[in-house]
Write a protein that holds these residues in place. Sequence first.
Motif, PDB file in Angstrom:
ATOM      1  N   LYS A 181       0.831  -1.213   0.000  1.00 35.34           N
ATOM      2  CA  LYS A 181       0.000   0.000   0.000  1.00 35.34           C
ATOM      3  C   LYS A 181       0.862   1.259   0.000  1.00 35.34           C
ATOM      4  CE  LYS A 181      -3.846   2.113   2.467  1.00 35.34           C
ATOM      5  NZ  LYS A 181      -4.786   1.985   3.579  1.00 35.34           N
ATOM      6  N   GLN A 228       2.558   1.718  -3.371  1.00 34.56           N
ATOM      7  CA  GLN A 228       1.556   2.153  -4.344  1.00 34.56           C
ATOM      8  C   GLN A 228       1.237   3.634  -4.181  1.00 34.56           C
ATOM      9  OE1 GLN A 228      -1.762  -0.563  -4.776  1.00 34.56           O
ATOM     10  NE2 GLN A 228      -3.137   1.135  -5.218  1.00 34.56           N
ATOM     11  N   GLN A 229       1.176   4.118  -2.943  1.00 31.62           N
ATOM     12  CA  GLN A 229       0.858   5.522  -2.682  1.00 31.62           C
ATOM     13  C   GLN A 229       1.881   6.477  -3.293  1.00 31.62           C
ATOM     14  OE1 GLN A 229       0.631   5.483   1.579  1.00 31.62           O
ATOM     15  NE2 GLN A 229      -1.566   5.102   1.606  1.00 31.62           N
ATOM     16  N   LYS A 279      -0.621   4.937 -10.294  1.00 28.12           N
ATOM     17  CA  LYS A 279      -1.257   4.516  -9.047  1.00 28.12           C
ATOM     18  C   LYS A 279      -2.718   4.121  -9.280  1.00 28.12           C
ATOM     19  CE  LYS A 279      -1.480   7.724  -5.989  1.00 28.12           C
ATOM     20  NZ  LYS A 279      -1.449   8.657  -4.867  1.00 28.12           N
ATOM     21  N   SER A 280      -3.432   4.903 -10.065  1.00 26.95           N
ATOM     22  CA  SER A 280      -4.846   4.600 -10.303  1.00 26.95           C
ATOM     23  C   SER A 280      -5.023   3.307 -11.093  1.00 26.95           C
ATOM     24  CB  SER A 280      -5.528   5.758 -11.029  1.00 26.95           C
ATOM     25  OG  SER A 280      -4.973   5.939 -12.317  1.00 26.95           O
ATOM     26  N   ALA A 319      -4.184   0.448  -8.608  1.00 25.27           N
ATOM     27  CA  ALA A 319      -5.239   0.339  -7.593  1.00 25.27           C
ATOM     28  C   ALA A 319      -6.423  -0.487  -8.095  1.00 25.27           C
ATOM     29  CB  ALA A 319      -5.708   1.719  -7.164  1.00 25.27           C
ATOM     30  N   GLU A 345      -6.378  -4.117  -7.076  1.00 22.47           N
ATOM     31  CA  GLU A 345      -6.508  -4.438  -5.651  1.00 22.47           C
ATOM     32  C   GLU A 345      -5.445  -5.448  -5.204  1.00 22.47           C
ATOM     33  OE1 GLU A 345     -10.541  -5.471  -4.684  1.00 22.47           O
ATOM     34  OE2 GLU A 345     -11.344  -3.636  -5.573  1.00 22.47           O
TER      35      GLU A 345
END
Length: 129
Positions: A103, A106-107, A114-115, A118, A121
């Motif tokens: 996480k 990814q941030q 990132k999108s 995301a 998942e």
Amino acid sequence: MAFAITNVGDNQKVEYATYFLKGESNYWWETTKALEAVEVITWDRFKRMFLDKYFPRYMQTQMDIKFFDLKQDNITVGEYEKKFTELSMFMGEYIDSEEKRAKRFQQGLKPWLKSRVAAFELTTYVDVV
């Protein structure tokens, strides 16, 4: 990493690590060990004492800031991952699980990347990278 390769157990880590201390750090250890009121110093206790001595709080704070400010920006994912790995060695509880590590990594990715990541998942660091 070295402990895993050499199969050193928790009860031997302090002895193994302190064997490699030289000069001032060895003097520090011998003095510290003599002053401790316990017969056996645990690995966690040794790490805390060592970091307090050789990695003071202000430096830890600086590393925290660098880690949480780390963004991919104008570097490749590979370069970002390398910096992330270097800084994450000091982050312990912030990334103490695969999911937390994934996480946080990814941030820091570029927003468009990132999108897209995301949407999958992903919950493991390797999968996100």
